[in-house]
Design a protein around this motif. Structure first.
Motif, mmCIF file in Angstrom:
data_model
loop_
_atom_site.group_PDB
_atom_site.id
_atom_site.type_symbol
_atom_site.label_atom_id
_atom_site.label_comp_id
_atom_site.label_asym_id
_atom_site.label_seq_id
_atom_site.Cartn_x
_atom_site.Cartn_y
_atom_site.Cartn_z
ATOM 1 N N PHE A 174 0.856 -1.185 -0.067
ATOM 2 C CA PHE A 174 0.068 0.069 0.179
ATOM 3 C C PHE A 174 0.860 1.289 -0.067
ATOM 4 O O PHE A 174 1.951 1.213 0.627
ATOM 5 N N GLN A 175 0.292 2.384 -0.760
ATOM 6 C CA GLN A 175 1.111 3.551 -0.676
ATOM 7 C C GLN A 175 0.219 4.698 -0.522
ATOM 8 O O GLN A 175 -1.133 4.716 -1.247
ATOM 9 N N VAL A 176 0.114 5.377 0.405
ATOM 10 C CA VAL A 176 -0.675 6.559 0.924
ATOM 11 C C VAL A 176 -0.115 7.711 0.617
ATOM 12 O O VAL A 176 0.657 8.127 1.186
ATOM 13 N N PHE A 177 -0.969 8.586 -0.306
ATOM 14 C CA PHE A 177 -0.631 9.921 -0.297
ATOM 15 C C PHE A 177 -1.329 10.946 0.457
ATOM 16 O O PHE A 177 -2.658 10.957 0.354
ATOM 17 N N PHE A 178 -0.660 11.653 1.298
ATOM 18 C CA PHE A 178 -1.501 12.526 2.154
ATOM 19 C C PHE A 178 -1.377 13.932 1.567
ATOM 20 O O PHE A 178 -0.368 14.736 1.151
ATOM 21 N N ASN A 179 -2.764 14.561 1.099
ATOM 22 C CA ASN A 179 -2.692 15.549 0.480
ATOM 23 C C ASN A 179 -3.213 16.625 1.048
ATOM 24 O O ASN A 179 -4.499 16.606 2.070
ATOM 25 N N ASP A 180 -2.878 18.112 1.067
ATOM 26 C CA ASP A 180 -3.419 19.231 1.651
ATOM 27 C C ASP A 180 -2.474 20.417 0.860
ATOM 28 O O ASP A 180 -1.569 20.186 0.053
ATOM 29 N N HIS A 181 -3.066 21.409 0.906
ATOM 30 C CA HIS A 181 -2.429 22.704 0.729
ATOM 31 C C HIS A 181 -1.024 22.939 0.900
ATOM 32 O O HIS A 181 -0.635 22.249 1.950
ATOM 33 N N VAL A 182 -0.042 23.397 0.027
ATOM 34 C CA VAL A 182 1.125 23.793 0.107
ATOM 35 C C VAL A 182 1.331 24.337 1.775
ATOM 36 O O VAL A 182 2.403 24.064 2.285
ATOM 37 N N GLY A 183 0.427 25.197 2.339
ATOM 38 C CA GLY A 183 0.797 25.964 3.460
ATOM 39 C C GLY A 183 0.426 24.966 4.614
ATOM 40 O O GLY A 183 0.628 25.150 5.840
ATOM 41 N N ASN A 184 -0.049 23.704 4.409
ATOM 42 C CA ASN A 184 -0.569 22.999 5.455
ATOM 43 C C ASN A 184 1.001 22.330 6.422
ATOM 44 O O ASN A 184 2.031 22.493 5.765
ATOM 45 N N ASP A 185 0.812 22.048 7.608
ATOM 46 C CA ASP A 185 2.143 21.722 8.512
ATOM 47 C C ASP A 185 2.443 20.240 7.920
ATOM 48 O O ASP A 185 2.155 19.242 8.841
ATOM 49 N N PHE A 186 3.201 19.903 6.912
ATOM 50 C CA PHE A 186 3.454 18.600 6.626
ATOM 51 C C PHE A 186 4.555 18.177 7.603
ATOM 52 O O PHE A 186 4.771 16.913 7.830
ATOM 53 N N ASN A 187 5.465 19.094 8.107
ATOM 54 C CA ASN A 187 6.441 18.705 9.030
ATOM 55 C C ASN A 187 5.794 17.921 10.308
ATOM 56 O O ASN A 187 6.193 16.712 10.749
ATOM 57 N N THR A 188 4.781 18.698 10.861
ATOM 58 C CA THR A 188 3.843 17.728 11.879
ATOM 59 C C THR A 188 3.337 16.549 11.447
ATOM 60 O O THR A 188 3.610 15.558 12.132
ATOM 61 N N LEU A 189 2.777 16.580 10.118
ATOM 62 C CA LEU A 189 2.278 15.583 9.621
ATOM 63 C C LEU A 189 3.304 14.082 9.735
ATOM 64 O O LEU A 189 2.949 13.209 10.308
ATOM 65 N N PHE A 190 4.351 14.338 9.034
ATOM 66 C CA PHE A 190 5.172 13.407 8.729
ATOM 67 C C PHE A 190 5.926 12.998 10.172
ATOM 68 O O PHE A 190 6.241 11.788 10.412
ATOM 69 N N ALA A 191 6.069 13.844 11.081
ATOM 70 C CA ALA A 191 6.544 13.497 12.302
ATOM 71 C C ALA A 191 5.876 12.574 13.232
ATOM 72 O O ALA A 191 6.198 11.871 13.990
ATOM 73 N N SER A 192 4.667 12.701 12.892
ATOM 74 C CA SER A 192 3.383 11.926 13.879
ATOM 75 C C SER A 192 2.989 10.804 13.122
ATOM 76 O O SER A 192 1.989 10.107 13.437
#
Lengths: 416, 416
Positions: free
Chosen positions: B155-173
């Motif tokens: 499985f490969q999951v693509f987490f999408n949101d606006h460029v301004g989303n806090d992807f650093n927090t998303l990835f860290a958690s």
């Protein structure tokens, strides 16, 4: 292929035996000492595919790997603003990458859509954007040259780096005019990052010299590899060099095994890695000399009471500068991969004028500030890199003579 | 399919004609007023595939879209710590998602590896991780139920949101124990995000009610849709509602067209979206009532001189709460998609006890603080949401009676 991990997350007995056999035939510096190191690190192997392992835990916390991403953001000490040496290397190798794609990438064997490429250890840009753009354009030209205009694929680029990388800055600075769908992939490339047979082209620049962790022996006061008073193997005893080399070999084995699974048949990896010519000691390599200068600065600061000697003794840079011979042996060990081109490049010769100590120190700081801060605290950073800047100028003759030998290894590997 | 954009980035004359024709047959509230709005917004259509458009410019800056991501980080006002209502909705719909996968997702028609899924508008977690985990498990069960154990995909999951989303927090958690390869995809879902025919399952929760931008008429003092003294259409004149509805219709058309291109044949989209029953006015919907309360609080603050009335007049929330009828018409308009299930869900009925004003206000703040701060500055935020908290308690009867009608639309769409 090395150690599949079974459903319980343990190595299969058969695989253990195979690894054991392999350990008894160490690769390029055959000595029992290194074999014993490999035995100790083999259990961290992280090669299981989801089918066998089910859990994909490629974060640093899960794999016990160490992660020290480049300085994020857009500030004066950021990697973004202090990575022109690396950019120079990418530009110097551009023609070589284009040649590799034109001559060695058989796009006819790929299903047409999409074409997926990945930058492993991409940091925050802009270097990664420049490299990805070059590669996309070169692949487009290849399709046109092969009369496949009507089958021109869409492109999807996967930007990979450690979880701690500043992906927010990376995403915010993605080129508006890009011709590809962009993704960020958090995780260590010393493990699986992508599904099987899903990537057509991989690129990695100035990243593979980072070890997944500091070899444990370096911190063991009872080991001949205890690296007292130094932070690197440059001027250390042979045992220290061997511990670094064994860790590098272990990491590369995992790296190449993971990439062999992820690449489609006929897919390609191009990597640029700081390197030194065969048979040349680390003390003649400018990277290694600079690491040694950093170690010397730290010892000076310890003597002045700014930090303790014990702090220096317990710190080592997890960076290994490989030789073409070492890299060749590592790739050849993987039955699914074949070397298409390997060449030492003297990219610094394209730089005009003498070495600029401050510029070199800033560039090194953008890459190393995180790891030094974590161990020594942020209070010493300015002073450490100021001292380095001066020491680089004092050692400029040594550094410039080293440059002539070629300090960057350009490698093209194809998935058989 | 709607407007392909040609190489010069302009609409093809034939496509212009088709869009024009479509504009003259507006969908569910037929009036010339809305047709004129659609004519004005049609040129922002962003549907070109790389083959026709070459440049993929799906960032907010490139598409002139507005982006106000949820509060990032892990603080007391973060979305991460104030999104339990949304989590409740995901949990309530879990069985329905599992049913959709078990009954309607024909995994036999997919090539076996990998299975790619995407969460559109994922924010920072943990809700997205819970949803993705449920979906992966449900798909695994489907493979097993169909006797395809040996073909179980990665499985490969693509987490999408606006460029301004806090992807650093998303990835860290990201969950350490996840069973999928994770990617982040920055960009607006009101445009293309993925290569053609590359995604098997898409999910979107509490995201599609966000418009790509505020309809321009609302800010035009000479327009009957000028939304003076309000920040939403809840208690506004019909023209304001129509402007919102037209923008929503335009955005959904682009959204669905992009998804139809990106999904494999047989692929599925499940989305959860705040909604109101057919024929029910916005003033009876709890979301809309809360937006109205926010507007009233702002007008109170303007009367007290804390902000100006002109500031309130020039601000509108780009949020539309759709009805099942409206959504049905939008999906049916796309020839590549078919509705498998659509149902209003009363997820709030599972919550125990009376409405908690502070909790509701905190939850709304986590989602709206960014957009209010950008327009009014950060100085008023605490007071605005304190006032909202009290007003919610004063309006609790109205809010609770609205809840009984069902406030969440569960939609399953399949790619034909």
């Amino acid at each position: 292929m090395l150690g599949q991990v079974n459903n319980e997350g343990r190595l299969d007995p058969k695989e253990r035996h195979e690894i054991g056999t392999r350990v008894r035939r160490p690769l390029f510096m055959r000595c029992l000492y290194r074999a014993s190191i490999k035995k100790r690190i083999k259990h961290t192997a992280h090669l299981g595919s989801p089918q066998t392992q089910r859990v994909i835990s490629n974060d640093d916390a899960a794999t016990m790997q160490q992660s020290f991403p480049m300085n994020g953001g857009d500030g004066p000490h950021s990697y973004r603003n202090n990575s022109h040496f690396q950019r120079q290397d990418i530009n110097v190798s551009r023609t070589m990458i284009e040649e590799a794609i034109a001559k060695k990438l058989d796009v006819k064997c790929f299903s047409s859509n999409p074409f997926r490429l990945a930058d492993l250890g991409c940091s925050v840009g802009p270097n990664t954007f420049i490299a990805m753009q070059h590669i996309v354009e070169a692949v487009e030209r290849k399709y046109l040259a092969q009369g496949l205009k009507s089958e021109m694929p869409e492109f999807q680029v996967f930007f990979n780096d450690h979880v701690g990388n500043d992906f927010n800055t990376l995403f915010a600075s993605l080129p508006t005019e890009r011709r590809y769908f962009a993704c960020g992939v958090p995780g260590s490339f010393h493990g699986r990052l992508f599904p099987e047979s899903s990537i057509h082209f991989m690129f990695s620049s100035h990243a593979l010299h980072w070890l997944s962790k500091v070899p444990e022996e370096l911190l063991d006061k009872n080991s001949p590899a205890w690296n007292r008073g130094r932070i690197h193997y440059t001027s250390g005893p042979e045992e220290v060099s061997h511990a670094y080399a064994a860790q590098f070999e272990h990491d590369m084995e995992i790296f190449l095994s993971a990439r062999a699974k992820e690449l489609v048949v006929g897919g390609m990896i191009v990597f640029l890695i700081p390197a030194l010519p065969n048979g040349i000691p680390a003390s003649q390599n400018p990277y290694c000399v600079m690491f040694d200068l950093l170690g010397a600065s730290l010892m000076d600061m310890a003597k002045e009471g700014l930090i303790s000697e014990a702090q220096v003794d317990s710190f080592n840079l997890p960076i290994h500068v490989a030789s073409p011979e070492q890299m060749t042996e590592m790739v050849e060990k993987n039955e699914c991969l074949t070397i298409e081109r390997m060449e030492l490049v003297d990219s610094r010769s394209k730089l005009v004028g003498p070495i600029n100590g401050k510029e070199c120190a800033m560039c090194l700081r953008a890459g190393l500030e995180g790891i030094f801060t974590q161990h020594f605290g942020s209070g010493i950073i300015d002073q450490l890199f100021d001292r380095l800047s001066k020491q680089i100028m004092e050692s400029s003759h040594q550094l410039e003579s080293g440059n002539k030998e070629g300090t960057l290894l350009f490698v093209v590997v194809r998935r058989k």
